[in-house]
Design a protein around this motif. Structure first.
Motif, PDB file in Angstrom:
ATOM      1  N   HIS A 179       0.821  -1.220   0.000  1.00 13.67           N
ATOM      2  CA  HIS A 179       0.000   0.000   0.000  1.00 13.67           C
ATOM      3  C   HIS A 179       0.851   1.265   0.000  1.00 13.67           C
ATOM      4  CE1 HIS A 179      -3.624  -2.344   0.725  1.00 13.67           C
ATOM      5  NE2 HIS A 179      -3.003  -2.964   1.731  1.00 13.67           N
ATOM      6  N   VAL A 190       5.947   6.119   1.406  1.00 14.30           N
ATOM      7  CA  VAL A 190       4.944   6.680   2.313  1.00 14.30           C
ATOM      8  C   VAL A 190       3.849   5.641   2.545  1.00 14.30           C
ATOM      9  CG1 VAL A 190       3.283   8.536   2.697  1.00 14.30           C
ATOM     10  CG2 VAL A 190       5.415   8.990   1.452  1.00 14.30           C
ATOM     11  N   ASP A 192       0.337   4.872   5.079  1.00 14.32           N
ATOM     12  CA  ASP A 192      -0.624   5.307   6.105  1.00 14.32           C
ATOM     13  C   ASP A 192      -0.695   4.234   7.189  1.00 14.32           C
ATOM     14  OD1 ASP A 192      -2.939   6.014   7.607  1.00 14.32           O
ATOM     15  OD2 ASP A 192      -3.692   7.139   5.880  1.00 14.32           O
ATOM     16  N   ILE A 193      -0.507   4.631   8.438  1.00 13.51           N
ATOM     17  CA  ILE A 193      -0.463   3.664   9.537  1.00 13.51           C
ATOM     18  C   ILE A 193      -1.810   2.972   9.760  1.00 13.51           C
ATOM     19  CG2 ILE A 193      -1.064   5.271  11.406  1.00 13.51           C
ATOM     20  CD1 ILE A 193       1.161   3.917  13.069  1.00 13.51           C
ATOM     21  N   SER A 194      -2.890   3.552   9.238  1.00 15.80           N
ATOM     22  CA  SER A 194      -4.215   2.960   9.456  1.00 15.80           C
ATOM     23  C   SER A 194      -4.348   1.573   8.826  1.00 15.80           C
ATOM     24  CB  SER A 194      -5.314   3.885   8.907  1.00 15.80           C
ATOM     25  OG  SER A 194      -5.172   4.067   7.509  1.00 15.80           O
ATOM     26  N   ALA A 221      -4.641   8.751  13.735  1.00 14.40           N
ATOM     27  CA  ALA A 221      -5.006   7.754  12.719  1.00 14.40           C
ATOM     28  C   ALA A 221      -6.371   7.134  12.992  1.00 14.40           C
ATOM     29  CB  ALA A 221      -3.947   6.664  12.651  1.00 14.40           C
ATOM     30  N   LEU A 267       5.444   8.322   7.363  1.00 14.71           N
ATOM     31  CA  LEU A 267       4.018   8.539   7.561  1.00 14.71           C
ATOM     32  C   LEU A 267       3.588   9.781   6.783  1.00 14.71           C
ATOM     33  CD1 LEU A 267       3.908   7.819  11.385  1.00 14.71           C
ATOM     34  CD2 LEU A 267       2.963   6.368   9.577  1.00 14.71           C
ATOM     35  N   PRO A 268       2.370   9.827   6.253  1.00 17.11           N
ATOM     36  CA  PRO A 268       1.942  10.968   5.430  1.00 17.11           C
ATOM     37  C   PRO A 268       2.095  12.321   6.132  1.00 17.11           C
ATOM     38  CG  PRO A 268       0.365   9.181   5.253  1.00 17.11           C
ATOM     39  CD  PRO A 268       1.327   8.779   6.331  1.00 17.11           C
ATOM     40  N   GLU A 269       1.825  12.370   7.442  1.00 17.45           N
ATOM     41  CA  GLU A 269       1.887  13.637   8.181  1.00 17.45           C
ATOM     42  C   GLU A 269       3.309  14.007   8.593  1.00 17.45           C
ATOM     43  OE1 GLU A 269       0.227  10.951   9.136  1.00 17.45           O
ATOM     44  OE2 GLU A 269      -1.812  11.414   8.459  1.00 17.45           O
TER      45      GLU A 269
END
Length: 304
Positions: A179, A190, A192-194, A221, A267-269
């Motif tokens: 992903h 990159v 996303d941790i979700s 998240a 991470l995205p942020e």
């Protein structure tokens, strides 16, 4: 007040125990007890209440301790100012280092510092950020090298040395990696941790400055992680991730070290924390202290 009494009261208050304080002062417990009793007789009121659990400050003791710390701070500041005008460059510095990461930094700093200031002794205290902050406020540390977030600062002075990103550490070839997206100017993919909300995590121990940031990452998240275990060592998190046991959140400097069996992701942020040095507000920083700070800044800004 004489300095011997002042130092003794401060040490008893720190340790909360006569025997431990005596050990740190290199005297016998009976000698320290007699010294304290003599001082209390001179003042006319107890400074501590004694019990099997140790020593607790009385109201009078709290007042005495506040003044005692001010006296020791004045002495330290005076010595530091005199040290700066001394041609011999003699003296000492008391510094705090994070237990796990401090050794590597000290190995870089000390040879360079010693070459410039061979007659200045560095007293190292390997303690966590919260303990460093307490010791700085009490005048027990000249400098504290630490990593923390902006909201974790105290009323003391902070000089930012660098900013460090927090990364995801996954077992190599973890299926969640598919992903991830590659983005320009980012050294790691990159992710996303979700997508890992059903995966187990190893986290740093509760109460640390990093754990506070880790908790905020999961909160933002929108999920509470499954915590397999907590640890005081980041190297342990890397080890279990390499063994395909769980995932982790790791400061970026660890990703540049040899870490076989692990894949790192941004991470995205791009959450991050600060590498900083702290000291008492309005305290005099000697030339030696400023030189040590400059070395630490160079260390954190170099490729690790």
């Amino acid at each position: 007040m004489n300095l011997k009494d002042v130092e003794s009261i401060v040490k008893i208050a720190q340790e909360g125990n006569i025997a431990r304080a005596a050990d740190k002062l290199f005297i016998t417990p009976s000698a320290l007890t007699q010294q304290l009793q003599h001082l209390e007789e001179e003042i006319g009121t107890p400074l501590f209440t004694r019990s099997r659990k140790g020593c607790a400050l009385t109201e009078a003791g709290t007042i005495y301790l506040e003044s005692a710390r001010q006296i020791l701070n004045i002495r330290r500041e005076t010595y530091h100012r005199l040290q700066d005008i001394s041609a011999t460059k003699k003296g000492s510095l008391s510094i705090g280092l994070p237990p796990e990461r401090g050794v590597a930094m000290f190995r870089y700093l000390y040879p360079r510092f010693h070459e410039q200031y061979p007659e200045i002794t560095i007293r190292v205290h390997e303690v966590n950020v919260r303990q460093q902050q307490t010791m700085i406020s009490a005048g027990e540390l000249d400098l504290g090298f630490m990593t923390l977030c902006e909201h974790q600062k105290t009323a003391d002075e902070y000089q930012i040395l660098n900013k460090e990103e927090i990364l995801l550490a996954l077992p190599e070839h973890h299926p969640a990696g598919r992903h991830a997206a590659t983005e320009k100017n980012r050294p790691f993919p990159v992710l996303d941790i979700s997508v890992l909300q059903h995966e187990p995590f190893a986290l740093i121990f509760n109460g640390s400055t990093l754990r506070d940031l880790q908790d905020h990452i999961f909160k933002d998240a929108g999920f509470a992680p499954t915590i397999l275990f907590e640890t005081a060592r980041l190297s342990t998190i890397l080890a279990v991730a390499a063994d395909h046991i769980c995932c982790g959140l790791i400061p970026a400097s660890f990703a540049w070290q040899s870490a076989p069996g692990i894949s790192f992701f941004t991470l995205p942020e791009r959450p991050s924390w600060l590498q900083a040095v702290s000291y008492q507000k309005r305290s005099h920083q000697t030339k030696a202290a400023r030189f040590l700070i400059s070395l630490a800044s160079d260390y954190w800004k170099q490729p690790l």
